[in-house]
Design a protein around this motif. Structure first.
Motif, PDB file in Angstrom:
ATOM      1  N   ASN A  86       5.678   9.661   2.168  1.00  0.00           N
ATOM      2  CA  ASN A  86       6.563   9.659   0.988  1.00  0.00           C
ATOM      3  C   ASN A  86       7.878  10.370   1.249  1.00  0.00           C
ATOM      4  O   ASN A  86       8.598  10.709   0.328  1.00  0.00           O
ATOM      5  CB  ASN A  86       5.861  10.330  -0.191  1.00  0.00           C
ATOM      6  CG  ASN A  86       4.632   9.569  -0.581  1.00  0.00           C
ATOM      7  OD1 ASN A  86       4.671   8.351  -0.728  1.00  0.00           O
ATOM      8  ND2 ASN A  86       3.519  10.266  -0.715  1.00  0.00           N
ATOM      9  N   GLU A  87       8.165  10.590   2.480  1.00  0.00           N
ATOM     10  CA  GLU A  87       9.356  11.355   2.855  1.00  0.00           C
ATOM     11  C   GLU A  87      10.630  10.783   2.258  1.00  0.00           C
ATOM     12  O   GLU A  87      10.771   9.578   2.216  1.00  0.00           O
ATOM     13  CB  GLU A  87       9.501  11.311   4.377  1.00  0.00           C
ATOM     14  CG  GLU A  87       9.764  12.672   4.976  1.00  0.00           C
ATOM     15  CD  GLU A  87       9.684  12.577   6.485  1.00  0.00           C
ATOM     16  OE1 GLU A  87      10.685  12.154   7.085  1.00  0.00           O
ATOM     17  OE2 GLU A  87       8.624  12.885   7.026  1.00  0.00           O
ATOM     18  N   LYS A 128       0.822  -1.220   0.000  1.00  0.00           N
ATOM     19  CA  LYS A 128       0.000   0.000   0.000  1.00  0.00           C
ATOM     20  C   LYS A 128       0.852   1.265   0.000  1.00  0.00           C
ATOM     21  O   LYS A 128       0.471   2.273  -0.564  1.00  0.00           O
ATOM     22  CB  LYS A 128      -0.919   0.009   1.226  1.00  0.00           C
ATOM     23  CG  LYS A 128      -2.166  -0.816   1.018  1.00  0.00           C
ATOM     24  CD  LYS A 128      -3.315  -0.347   1.895  1.00  0.00           C
ATOM     25  CE  LYS A 128      -4.598  -1.053   1.465  1.00  0.00           C
ATOM     26  NZ  LYS A 128      -5.646  -1.008   2.458  1.00  0.00           N
ATOM     27  N   LEU A 129       2.000   1.203   0.663  1.00  0.00           N
ATOM     28  CA  LEU A 129       2.836   2.396   0.781  1.00  0.00           C
ATOM     29  C   LEU A 129       3.894   2.485  -0.314  1.00  0.00           C
ATOM     30  O   LEU A 129       4.576   3.498  -0.441  1.00  0.00           O
ATOM     31  CB  LEU A 129       3.537   2.415   2.149  1.00  0.00           C
ATOM     32  CG  LEU A 129       2.630   2.438   3.388  1.00  0.00           C
ATOM     33  CD1 LEU A 129       3.471   2.457   4.656  1.00  0.00           C
ATOM     34  CD2 LEU A 129       1.718   3.656   3.355  1.00  0.00           C
ATOM     35  N   GLY A 130       4.061   1.391  -1.077  1.00  0.00           N
ATOM     36  CA  GLY A 130       5.113   1.367  -2.105  1.00  0.00           C
ATOM     37  C   GLY A 130       6.499   1.197  -1.500  1.00  0.00           C
ATOM     38  O   GLY A 130       7.496   1.604  -2.090  1.00  0.00           O
ATOM     39  N   TYR A 131       6.584   0.602  -0.322  1.00  0.00           N
ATOM     40  CA  TYR A 131       7.873   0.356   0.330  1.00  0.00           C
ATOM     41  C   TYR A 131       8.337  -1.075   0.031  1.00  0.00           C
ATOM     42  O   TYR A 131       7.570  -1.916  -0.430  1.00  0.00           O
ATOM     43  CB  TYR A 131       7.752   0.499   1.861  1.00  0.00           C
ATOM     44  CG  TYR A 131       7.419   1.877   2.381  1.00  0.00           C
ATOM     45  CD1 TYR A 131       7.251   2.969   1.536  1.00  0.00           C
ATOM     46  CD2 TYR A 131       7.266   2.089   3.748  1.00  0.00           C
ATOM     47  CE1 TYR A 131       6.942   4.223   2.041  1.00  0.00           C
ATOM     48  CE2 TYR A 131       6.960   3.341   4.258  1.00  0.00           C
ATOM     49  CZ  TYR A 131       6.788   4.402   3.403  1.00  0.00           C
ATOM     50  OH  TYR A 131       6.477   5.630   3.904  1.00  0.00           O
ATOM     51  N   THR A 132       9.597  -1.350   0.368  1.00  0.00           N
ATOM     52  CA  THR A 132      10.122  -2.702   0.173  1.00  0.00           C
ATOM     53  C   THR A 132       9.848  -3.535   1.422  1.00  0.00           C
ATOM     54  O   THR A 132      10.124  -3.098   2.539  1.00  0.00           O
ATOM     55  CB  THR A 132      11.649  -2.637  -0.060  1.00  0.00           C
ATOM     56  OG1 THR A 132      11.890  -1.827  -1.209  1.00  0.00           O
ATOM     57  CG2 THR A 132      12.236  -4.024  -0.282  1.00  0.00           C
ATOM     58  N   TYR A 133       9.328  -4.734   1.212  1.00  0.00           N
ATOM     59  CA  TYR A 133       9.075  -5.638   2.345  1.00  0.00           C
ATOM     60  C   TYR A 133      10.302  -6.524   2.571  1.00  0.00           C
ATOM     61  O   TYR A 133      10.813  -7.128   1.627  1.00  0.00           O
ATOM     62  CB  TYR A 133       7.837  -6.498   2.046  1.00  0.00           C
ATOM     63  CG  TYR A 133       7.694  -7.675   2.975  1.00  0.00           C
ATOM     64  CD1 TYR A 133       7.630  -7.486   4.356  1.00  0.00           C
ATOM     65  CD2 TYR A 133       7.634  -8.976   2.493  1.00  0.00           C
ATOM     66  CE1 TYR A 133       7.520  -8.561   5.217  1.00  0.00           C
ATOM     67  CE2 TYR A 133       7.516 -10.060   3.346  1.00  0.00           C
ATOM     68  CZ  TYR A 133       7.461  -9.837   4.700  1.00  0.00           C
ATOM     69  OH  TYR A 133       7.367 -10.903   5.560  1.00  0.00           O
ATOM     70  N   VAL A 134      10.778  -6.589   3.801  1.00  0.00           N
ATOM     71  CA  VAL A 134      11.925  -7.453   4.116  1.00  0.00           C
ATOM     72  C   VAL A 134      11.498  -8.496   5.152  1.00  0.00           C
ATOM     73  O   VAL A 134      11.185  -8.167   6.304  1.00  0.00           O
ATOM     74  CB  VAL A 134      13.134  -6.642   4.654  1.00  0.00           C
ATOM     75  CG1 VAL A 134      14.305  -7.573   4.940  1.00  0.00           C
ATOM     76  CG2 VAL A 134      13.547  -5.554   3.665  1.00  0.00           C
ATOM     77  N   ASP A 135      11.482  -9.754   4.722  1.00  0.00           N
ATOM     78  CA  ASP A 135      11.065 -10.874   5.571  1.00  0.00           C
ATOM     79  C   ASP A 135      12.324 -11.478   6.207  1.00  0.00           C
ATOM     80  O   ASP A 135      12.987 -12.324   5.607  1.00  0.00           O
ATOM     81  CB  ASP A 135      10.358 -11.893   4.668  1.00  0.00           C
ATOM     82  CG  ASP A 135       9.959 -13.164   5.399  1.00  0.00           C
ATOM     83  OD1 ASP A 135      10.223 -13.273   6.606  1.00  0.00           O
ATOM     84  OD2 ASP A 135       9.381 -14.043   4.742  1.00  0.00           O
ATOM     85  N   THR A 136      12.666 -11.021   7.420  1.00  0.00           N
ATOM     86  CA  THR A 136      13.927 -11.491   8.019  1.00  0.00           C
ATOM     87  C   THR A 136      13.833 -12.961   8.443  1.00  0.00           C
ATOM     88  O   THR A 136      14.839 -13.658   8.476  1.00  0.00           O
ATOM     89  CB  THR A 136      14.342 -10.634   9.232  1.00  0.00           C
ATOM     90  OG1 THR A 136      13.340 -10.725  10.243  1.00  0.00           O
ATOM     91  CG2 THR A 136      14.554  -9.189   8.843  1.00  0.00           C
TER      92      THR A 136
END
Ligand code: DC
Length: 222
Positions: free
Chosen positions: A221-222, A24-32
């Motif tokens: 979006n900072e 939704k935010l357009g961020y990268t998901y990191v599954d540790t």
């Protein structure tokens, strides 16, 4: 750059929700968790005892993990997305996650991933240890019963036959190991916001987290 840390016990729905928030935010998901699972799978493939910390540490130089944008996981170039979810990996991953050498190595990689892009990172020690300065920290919990129920339904789809009681026992065992290990145990960061998703749907959980993020950082979006 904005960093969101989502921690909490196994099967609290973190990865599904974190993935949804990132999308939704357009961020990268990191599954540790996937990274600890990859090291476990590699040790098992090499026939190394997962409780032998030094031996496992000696394998780290030969392991390259790639977390792709579509959620697929590559171990030395090979797609292991499904393989890292098998019972054999699940049964051994807590030992690997308690290995100090493994943690130091993977934490370094995780910090690098959050250096120059906005991320939603989920795990057990993200807010307390990996990204102590994360802009937003969520501690996502759900009752053992709810978690076992969710895992049970997931397992049915994957053709894994475990009773709810067996799953509950295994979750309790993993909770105990994760929160009692010496190094970077599972713990809510003092400045994390708790979110109990026991009675929330996935969509409601995602919305609840987005609301917290908006309240905390304002401009996403900072
Ligand atoms: O989130 P998961 O179930 O895929 O995690 C797999 C294992 O790795 C679990 O035993 C907890 C451990 N883990 C950890 O210790 N620290 C993390 N940041 C992520 C996962």
């Amino acid at each position: 750059m904005i960093t969101i840390a989502i921690d909490g016990p196994s099967a609290a729905g973190k990865s599904t929700v974190a993935k949804g928030v990132a999308k939704k935010l357009g961020y990268t998901y990191v599954d540790t968790g996937a990274m600890y699972r990859c090291v476990t799978l590699y040790a098992l493939k090499k026939g190394v005892n997962c409780q032998d910390d030094e031996k496992v540490a000696s394998l780290l130089k030969d392991i390259k993990i790639d977390l792709l944008v579509n959620g697929d996981v590559l171990l030395n170039g090979e797609d292991v997305t499904k393989e890292i979810r098998t019972q054999e990996v699940v049964a051994n991953v807590s030992f690997i996650a308690a290995n100090k050498y493994v943690r130091l190595h993977l934490v370094e990689e995780q910090r690098k991933m959050a250096l120059n892009k906005s991320v939603v990172m989920d795990g057990r020690d993200i807010g307390t240890y990996v990204l102590p300065n994360a802009d937003v920290k969520i501690f996502q919990v759900a009752s053992v019963k709810t978690r076992a129920e969710r895992r049970y339904l997931e397992n049915l789809q994957r053709g894994i036959n475990l009773t709810k009681e067996e799953i509950e026992k295994d979750l309790e065992r993993r909770d105990y190991i994760d929160s009692h290990r010496e190094f970077a145990p599972l713990r809510k960061a003092d400045d994390a916001i708790s979110l109990d998703t026991s009675s929330l749907t996935i969509e409601e959980s995602i919305d609840a987290i987005i609301k917290i993020i908006l309240e905390k950082v304002g401009d996403i979006n900072e």
